[in-house]
Motif scaffolding. Structure first.
Motif, PDB file in Angstrom:
ATOM      1  N   LEU A   3       3.253  16.186   0.612  1.00 28.62           N
ATOM      2  CA  LEU A   3       3.794  14.922   1.140  1.00 28.62           C
ATOM      3  C   LEU A   3       3.594  14.780   2.641  1.00 28.62           C
ATOM      4  O   LEU A   3       3.251  15.729   3.340  1.00 28.62           O
ATOM      5  N   GLY A   4       3.847  13.538   3.118  1.00 24.91           N
ATOM      6  CA  GLY A   4       3.852  13.239   4.549  1.00 24.91           C
ATOM      7  C   GLY A   4       5.277  12.905   4.957  1.00 24.91           C
ATOM      8  O   GLY A   4       6.053  12.380   4.149  1.00 24.91           O
ATOM      9  N   CYS A   5       5.618  13.208   6.215  1.00 23.75           N
ATOM     10  CA  CYS A   5       6.991  12.936   6.653  1.00 23.75           C
ATOM     11  C   CYS A   5       7.067  12.876   8.171  1.00 23.75           C
ATOM     12  O   CYS A   5       6.073  13.087   8.867  1.00 23.75           O
ATOM     13  N   GLY A   6       8.244  12.587   8.675  1.00 23.06           N
ATOM     14  CA  GLY A   6       8.431  12.586  10.121  1.00 23.06           C
ATOM     15  C   GLY A   6       9.748  11.944  10.503  1.00 23.06           C
ATOM     16  O   GLY A   6      10.497  11.465   9.643  1.00 23.06           O
TER      17      GLY A   6
ATOM     18  N   HIS B 244       1.440   5.841  -7.864  1.00 18.64           N
ATOM     19  CA  HIS B 244       2.906   5.741  -7.738  1.00 18.64           C
ATOM     20  C   HIS B 244       3.411   6.652  -6.632  1.00 18.64           C
ATOM     21  O   HIS B 244       2.883   7.749  -6.444  1.00 18.64           O
ATOM     22  N   GLN B 245       4.425   6.180  -5.954  1.00 23.91           N
ATOM     23  CA  GLN B 245       4.999   6.964  -4.859  1.00 23.91           C
ATOM     24  C   GLN B 245       6.503   7.089  -5.014  1.00 23.91           C
ATOM     25  O   GLN B 245       7.143   6.254  -5.662  1.00 23.91           O
ATOM     26  N   VAL B 246       7.043   8.119  -4.394  1.00 19.36           N
ATOM     27  CA  VAL B 246       8.475   8.124  -4.094  1.00 19.36           C
ATOM     28  C   VAL B 246       8.570   8.362  -2.588  1.00 19.36           C
ATOM     29  O   VAL B 246       8.043   9.355  -2.079  1.00 19.36           O
ATOM     30  N   GLU B 247       9.152   7.419  -1.903  1.00 22.00           N
ATOM     31  CA  GLU B 247       9.367   7.615  -0.471  1.00 22.00           C
ATOM     32  C   GLU B 247      10.865   7.737  -0.234  1.00 22.00           C
ATOM     33  O   GLU B 247      11.674   7.248  -1.026  1.00 22.00           O
ATOM     34  N   GLY B 248      11.242   8.403   0.857  1.00 23.67           N
ATOM     35  CA  GLY B 248      12.668   8.588   1.142  1.00 23.67           C
ATOM     36  C   GLY B 248      12.986   8.261   2.589  1.00 23.67           C
ATOM     37  O   GLY B 248      12.102   8.338   3.462  1.00 23.67           O
TER      38      GLY B 248
ATOM     39  N   PHE C 133      14.983  10.388   9.357  1.00 32.50           N
ATOM     40  CA  PHE C 133      13.674  10.890   8.917  1.00 32.50           C
ATOM     41  C   PHE C 133      13.221  10.138   7.679  1.00 32.50           C
ATOM     42  O   PHE C 133      14.042   9.518   6.973  1.00 32.50           O
ATOM     43  N   ALA C 134      11.922  10.196   7.459  1.00 33.39           N
ATOM     44  CA  ALA C 134      11.326   9.543   6.276  1.00 33.39           C
ATOM     45  C   ALA C 134      10.272  10.473   5.702  1.00 33.39           C
ATOM     46  O   ALA C 134       9.736  11.328   6.405  1.00 33.39           O
ATOM     47  N   PHE C 135      10.055  10.318   4.417  1.00 33.28           N
ATOM     48  CA  PHE C 135       8.994  11.104   3.772  1.00 33.28           C
ATOM     49  C   PHE C 135       8.413  10.286   2.635  1.00 33.28           C
ATOM     50  O   PHE C 135       9.038   9.327   2.154  1.00 33.28           O
ATOM     51  N   GLY C 136       7.218  10.635   2.229  1.00 36.73           N
ATOM     52  CA  GLY C 136       6.597   9.902   1.134  1.00 36.73           C
ATOM     53  C   GLY C 136       5.632  10.786   0.371  1.00 36.73           C
ATOM     54  O   GLY C 136       4.908  11.581   0.974  1.00 36.73           O
ATOM     55  N   MET C 137       5.675  10.679  -0.953  1.00 34.49           N
ATOM     56  CA  MET C 137       4.768  11.516  -1.773  1.00 34.49           C
ATOM     57  C   MET C 137       4.181  10.694  -2.924  1.00 34.49           C
ATOM     58  O   MET C 137       4.782   9.706  -3.367  1.00 34.49           O
TER      59      MET C 137
ATOM     60  N   TYR D 261      -0.136  12.398  11.809  1.00 33.30           N
ATOM     61  CA  TYR D 261       0.154  11.122  12.482  1.00 33.30           C
ATOM     62  C   TYR D 261       0.405  10.020  11.460  1.00 33.30           C
ATOM     63  O   TYR D 261      -0.352   9.848  10.505  1.00 33.30           O
ATOM     64  N   PHE D 262       1.518   9.298  11.626  1.00 32.86           N
ATOM     65  CA  PHE D 262       1.771   8.036  10.921  1.00 32.86           C
ATOM     66  C   PHE D 262       2.311   7.056  11.965  1.00 32.86           C
ATOM     67  O   PHE D 262       3.071   7.480  12.845  1.00 32.86           O
ATOM     68  N   PRO D 263       1.966   5.792  11.889  1.00 35.02           N
ATOM     69  CA  PRO D 263       2.457   4.845  12.906  1.00 35.02           C
ATOM     70  C   PRO D 263       3.987   4.744  12.923  1.00 35.02           C
ATOM     71  O   PRO D 263       4.571   4.416  13.950  1.00 35.02           O
ATOM     72  N   PHE D 264       4.630   5.028  11.786  1.00 39.42           N
ATOM     73  CA  PHE D 264       6.073   4.769  11.662  1.00 39.42           C
ATOM     74  C   PHE D 264       6.944   5.988  11.898  1.00 39.42           C
ATOM     75  O   PHE D 264       8.171   5.904  11.804  1.00 39.42           O
ATOM     76  N   THR D 265       6.319   7.164  12.131  1.00 40.01           N
ATOM     77  CA  THR D 265       7.125   8.370  12.392  1.00 40.01           C
ATOM     78  C   THR D 265       6.596   9.088  13.631  1.00 40.01           C
ATOM     79  O   THR D 265       5.400   9.067  13.910  1.00 40.01           O
ATOM     80  N   GLU D 266       7.509   9.719  14.358  1.00 46.65           N
ATOM     81  CA  GLU D 266       7.120  10.498  15.538  1.00 46.65           C
ATOM     82  C   GLU D 266       8.203  11.527  15.836  1.00 46.65           C
ATOM     83  O   GLU D 266       9.344  11.120  16.098  1.00 46.65           O
TER      84      GLU D 266
ATOM     85  N   PHE E 111      -0.786   0.044  -4.231  1.00 45.81           N
ATOM     86  CA  PHE E 111      -2.172  -0.403  -4.469  1.00 45.81           C
ATOM     87  C   PHE E 111      -3.014  -0.194  -3.214  1.00 45.81           C
ATOM     88  O   PHE E 111      -2.605  -0.596  -2.123  1.00 45.81           O
ATOM     89  N   ARG E 112      -4.161   0.428  -3.387  1.00 43.69           N
ATOM     90  CA  ARG E 112      -5.084   0.576  -2.258  1.00 43.69           C
ATOM     91  C   ARG E 112      -6.502   0.338  -2.727  1.00 43.69           C
ATOM     92  O   ARG E 112      -6.867   0.760  -3.825  1.00 43.69           O
ATOM     93  N   ASN E 113      -7.253  -0.314  -1.865  1.00 42.14           N
ATOM     94  CA  ASN E 113      -8.622  -0.673  -2.235  1.00 42.14           C
ATOM     95  C   ASN E 113      -9.537   0.548  -2.104  1.00 42.14           C
ATOM     96  O   ASN E 113     -10.282   0.670  -1.152  1.00 42.14           O
TER      97      ASN E 113
ATOM     98  N   THR F 161       0.832  -1.206   0.000  1.00 44.26           N
ATOM     99  CA  THR F 161       0.000   0.000   0.000  1.00 44.26           C
ATOM    100  C   THR F 161       0.863   1.251   0.000  1.00 44.26           C
ATOM    101  O   THR F 161       0.373   2.354  -0.166  1.00 44.26           O
ATOM    102  N   HIS F 162       2.161   1.070   0.233  1.00 37.64           N
ATOM    103  CA  HIS F 162       3.121   2.181   0.131  1.00 37.64           C
ATOM    104  C   HIS F 162       4.510   1.590  -0.108  1.00 37.64           C
ATOM    105  O   HIS F 162       4.720   0.379   0.105  1.00 37.64           O
ATOM    106  N   THR F 163       5.459   2.426  -0.548  1.00 40.87           N
ATOM    107  CA  THR F 163       6.806   1.876  -0.772  1.00 40.87           C
ATOM    108  C   THR F 163       7.676   1.978   0.483  1.00 40.87           C
ATOM    109  O   THR F 163       8.871   1.739   0.412  1.00 40.87           O
ATOM    110  N   SER F 164       7.057   2.289   1.639  1.00 33.24           N
ATOM    111  CA  SER F 164       7.798   2.212   2.905  1.00 33.24           C
ATOM    112  C   SER F 164       8.343   0.796   3.109  1.00 33.24           C
ATOM    113  O   SER F 164       9.332   0.612   3.813  1.00 33.24           O
ATOM    114  N   SER F 165       7.673  -0.188   2.483  1.00 37.17           N
ATOM    115  CA  SER F 165       8.159  -1.577   2.576  1.00 37.17           C
ATOM    116  C   SER F 165       9.585  -1.698   2.039  1.00 37.17           C
ATOM    117  O   SER F 165      10.382  -2.492   2.556  1.00 37.17           O
TER     118      SER F 165
HETATM  119  N1  PHE Z   1       3.931   5.877   3.783  1.00 36.89           N
HETATM  120  C1  PHE Z   1       3.124   7.060   3.856  1.00 36.89           C
HETATM  121  C2  PHE Z   1       1.959   6.917   2.867  1.00 36.89           C
HETATM  122  O1  PHE Z   1       1.967   6.066   2.052  1.00 36.89           O
HETATM  123  C3  PHE Z   1       3.882   8.312   3.531  1.00 36.89           C
HETATM  124  C4  PHE Z   1       4.967   8.608   4.525  1.00 36.89           C
HETATM  125  C5  PHE Z   1       6.217   8.094   4.341  1.00 36.89           C
HETATM  126  C6  PHE Z   1       4.673   9.373   5.643  1.00 36.89           C
HETATM  127  C7  PHE Z   1       7.212   8.362   5.277  1.00 36.89           C
HETATM  128  C8  PHE Z   1       5.663   9.646   6.555  1.00 36.89           C
HETATM  129  C9  PHE Z   1       6.899   9.140   6.353  1.00 36.89           C
HETATM  130  O2  PHE Z   1       1.029   7.660   2.895  1.00 36.89           O
END
Ligand code: PHE
Length: 344
Positions: free
Chosen positions: A284-287, A210-214, A307-311, A250-255, A196-198, A170-174
């Protein structure tokens, strides 16, 4: 006057005849075999020849008439052949059909642009599987077992049973998790890819995008580093005057987590229908990577931080080119794609 020579002469004239058009053939037929035609004329004269000569002239005249009729038929047949051939083959004098050159898809153009900006900042590119397991998409990213993102509403499951279900990411954080598991520190990586998201398909959402996450992990990485990285990216992508603003999220993986807006590049803050009058566009989202996430991949959060971010690439492309409906990206309507022919 009818004579052997005259018949002979006409016979050889027949052999020479050429006609290209239907009308010309008809004219020749009239000239030779018509009511007042030359051969008809000879038949008239034939009536008056002496009985001794009748046999000889008769045969020759009939031969001449048959030859003339055969010639006319032959010329008609040749004309039909040419017409048929013309229908079947190409007109070599016509100019060729224009062949349109292909062009790159706006999503590819945008992905390449995002990647090239982060490459300049020293990031490398990592890719991973689209069909993933629960651990890499959720578990290692601090999603509690009952988190609603895992719900059948949001995730396409390939094999939902067992401790570690198989699903479409559902995201490229994987890919970030896989990178943390397998790479030496420090890590500075971006992960482009399809997710992919339902979700119901609409102008603003699609079940495939499509995403680019960092991800950046090192000693002493701070929120200020995150803010600077995002600001530099935003200015490269949307222009040097671009401002950013961060809103708590809020994202479960960033704080802590944040959502980032850029100043609207269309109205420059005055308010337009693209930014809905706010002057800001969310990109984008980040944290800061949650210590639980670092721990899950075997990284000591007492020593390292990151740090991480995703767009979403579609969203960035929509903002950059003011595309109002996300579905254009998937329909491949040639008229839409052609608008990007000149964008490198
Ligand atoms: N994985 C998040 C999403 O798909 C985006 C994100 C990535 C947010 C990294 C914070 C940090 O929406």
């Amino acid at each position: 006057m009818i004579s052997n020579e005259k018949i002979q002469e006409m016979m050889s004239a027949l052999g020479e005849l050429k006609a290209a058009k239907e009308q010309e053939i008809e004219e020749l037929r009239v000239k030779w075999l018509g009511k007042k035609g030359e051969i008809t004329q000879l038949f008239e004269e034939f009536r008056g020849v002496s009985p001794e000569q009748k046999k000889e002239f008769g045969q020759k005249l009939n031969a001449l008439k048959n030859a003339a009729q055969a010639k006319i038929e032959e010329m008609k047949a040749a004309l039909n052949d040419i017409a048929d051939a013309g229908k079947a083959s190409f007109d070599l004098t016509k100019p060729g059909d224009r062949m349109d050159l292909g062009a790159r898809h706006p999503i590819s153009i945008t992905r390449e642009e995002i990647i090239s900006i982060f490459k300049k900042f020293g990031y490398s590119v990592a890719e991973g599987p689209e069909i993933e397991d629960d651990w890499h998409v959720f578990g290692a990213l601090n999603f509690p077992p009952e988190h609603p993102a895992r719900d059948m509403q949001d995730t396409f499951f390939v094999h939902p049973q067992g401790d570690n279900p198989i699903l479409l990411r559902t995201h490229t954080s994987s890919v970030q998790v896989r990178t943390m598991e397998s790479s030496n520190l420090p890590i500075r990586v971006i992960c482009p890819g399809r997710v992919f998201r339902n979700e119901a398909i609409s102008a603003r959402a699609h079940c495939i995008f499509h995403q680019v996450e960092g991800l950046y992990i090192d000693k002493n990485v701070s929120f200020a580093d995150l803010k600077q990285a995002i600001l530099l990216f935003a200015r490269e992508m949307f222009g040097p005057d671009t401002q950013i603003r961060m809103r708590p999220s809020y994202f479960p993986f960033t704080e802590p987590s944040a959502e980032v807006d850029v100043s609207c590049n269309i109205c420059h803050g005055k308010g337009c229908n693209i930014c809905k009058g706010t002057g800001w566009l969310e990109i984008l989202g980040c944290g800061m990577v949650d210590p639980n996430v670092l721990r899950a991949s075997g990284i000591d959060p007492e020593i390292y931080s990151g740090f991480a971010f995703g767009m979403g690439i579609e969203r960035i492309a929509m903002l950059k080119w003011q595309v109002k409906d996300l579905r254009h990206y998937f329909e491949n309507d040639i008229r839409f794609l052609k608008e990007f022919e000149t964008v490198i």
